[in-house]
Scaffold this active site. Sequence first.
Site, PDB file in Angstrom:
ATOM      1  N   ASP A 262       0.975  -1.004   0.000  1.00 53.80           N
ATOM      2  CA  ASP A 262      -0.083   0.196   0.076  1.00 53.80           C
ATOM      3  C   ASP A 262       0.646   1.157   0.161  1.00 53.80           C
ATOM      4  O   ASP A 262       1.994   1.241   0.672  1.00 53.80           O
ATOM      5  CB  ASP A 262      -0.947  -0.098   1.163  1.00 53.80           C
ATOM      6  CG  ASP A 262      -1.707   1.028   1.370  1.00 53.80           C
ATOM      7  OD1 ASP A 262      -3.108   0.690   0.647  1.00 53.80           O
ATOM      8  OD2 ASP A 262      -1.594   2.206   1.694  1.00 53.80           O
TER       9      ASP A 262
ATOM     10  N   ASN B 224      -2.428  13.025  -3.782  1.00 49.84           N
ATOM     11  CA  ASN B 224      -3.700  13.356  -4.735  1.00 49.84           C
ATOM     12  C   ASN B 224      -4.163  14.818  -4.303  1.00 49.84           C
ATOM     13  O   ASN B 224      -4.117  15.530  -5.175  1.00 49.84           O
ATOM     14  CB  ASN B 224      -4.831  12.455  -4.452  1.00 49.84           C
ATOM     15  CG  ASN B 224      -4.637  11.320  -5.386  1.00 49.84           C
ATOM     16  OD1 ASN B 224      -4.256  11.523  -6.370  1.00 49.84           O
ATOM     17  ND2 ASN B 224      -5.021  10.058  -4.999  1.00 49.84           N
TER      18      ASN B 224
ATOM     19  N   ASP C 155      -2.470   9.469 -10.625  1.00 50.86           N
ATOM     20  CA  ASP C 155      -2.779   8.116 -11.608  1.00 50.86           C
ATOM     21  C   ASP C 155      -1.394   7.845 -12.104  1.00 50.86           C
ATOM     22  O   ASP C 155      -0.977   6.788 -12.289  1.00 50.86           O
ATOM     23  CB  ASP C 155      -3.486   8.616 -12.735  1.00 50.86           C
ATOM     24  CG  ASP C 155      -5.055   8.635 -12.393  1.00 50.86           C
ATOM     25  OD1 ASP C 155      -5.257   8.215 -11.142  1.00 50.86           O
ATOM     26  OD2 ASP C 155      -5.637   9.220 -12.995  1.00 50.86           O
TER      27      ASP C 155
ATOM     28  N   ASP D 261      -4.896   2.339  -3.810  1.00 46.03           N
ATOM     29  CA  ASP D 261      -3.590   2.472  -3.903  1.00 46.03           C
ATOM     30  C   ASP D 261      -2.991   1.145  -3.200  1.00 46.03           C
ATOM     31  O   ASP D 261      -1.605   1.185  -2.782  1.00 46.03           O
ATOM     32  CB  ASP D 261      -2.826   3.429  -3.029  1.00 46.03           C
ATOM     33  CG  ASP D 261      -3.265   3.603  -1.838  1.00 46.03           C
ATOM     34  OD1 ASP D 261      -4.061   2.931  -1.105  1.00 46.03           O
ATOM     35  OD2 ASP D 261      -2.759   4.518  -0.953  1.00 46.03           O
TER      36      ASP D 261
END
Length: 306
Positions: free
Chosen positions: A186, A194, A203, A229
């Site tokens: 993760d 973000n 992305d 993620d």
Amino acid sequence: MSANPIISMAGYSAARSFEPAHLFGSDPDRADLFDFLVGLQTSMEIAVLLETFSLRLQADYAHRGVRFETLWADAGQSSSDFMFGQLDGHCKRLLLHVGGQELGWLEIYSSTPPDSGQQRIVDRLLACLIHPLQNAIRIERLTRQAMLDDLTGVGNRPALIKALGHEIARAERREEYSALALMVLDLDGFKELNDRQGHLVGDEGLRQFARVLRKHLRDTDQLFRYGGDEFVVILPDADEAAGLEIAARLEARVGAECVKPALRTSTGVAQWKRGMSGRDLFQAADAAMYDRKQQKRADQTSSSIR
Ligand SMILES: Nc1nc2c(ncn2[C@@H]2O[C@H](COP(=O)(O)OP(=O)(O)OP(=O)(O)O)[C@@H](O)[C@H]2O)c(=O)[nH]1
């Protein structure tokens, strides 16, 4: 003459006509050919169609086996092989195409090359096979696409569930214990990335993460995006110690190579034990990953206090 050539030989092109009247008009084995056609309607799987073709061809041309190699129209999909029987001896290689679309290479293996009569039978049977094969290829492609994560190109969650079930069933069947480990990865602080740099950068981070993981995994390891993620790797033949070693290496490689945007990852590993389901194994690896995140946070807090 039909303007619909379906076969060209390797190295040169030969258009042939396959009108139904031409195929069946004077054929003494019409019923037999009809059975073959019916057989081809019973499955949409490439492997089954290939087997049906080979079994019918056997009656007129003794051969050892057949192999079909797909030519996917989509970029990024590597070709796949479908085989039936033994692949040795003389190999006749034919490029199958229909309506301008190349489907793939068919190879027929035998001790002797086909004579002209046998070649005619091969052509006739291929004329029956070509459209069912085209449909089976379409279905295979759609099924594969449905199993891929469109952002990163790695397997998605349904693909993980399927592959993990398959690996566990295989390990359960073996009499001797065979190692199998699962790793969960993760990203650290991905929400903040973000929020600060935008979702497009996020992305790109996910794509970069998948690329780096793939680069440092073995071909036999299987990588999936579980969601968001979080990624998962199935490690066949790896016990917990081997899994932890790979996990430490991946954490280091991601830190060193995922630089634009900069990423960090936390990993968790669990080893499969007899009787464990895929869900049990995933939960164990996921819990280990959360422990690792907590430990990293605790380490950061203590180093910032010092
Ligand atoms: N850019 C992008 N972001 C995604 C995608 N899927 C999920 N996310 C985001 O990923 C973030 C995951 O956040 P969290 O699960 O809180 O994880 P985190 O911020 O990394 O926190 P820790 O895991 O505790 O380190 C969320 O902000 C989601 O909106 C995606 O496809 N693209």
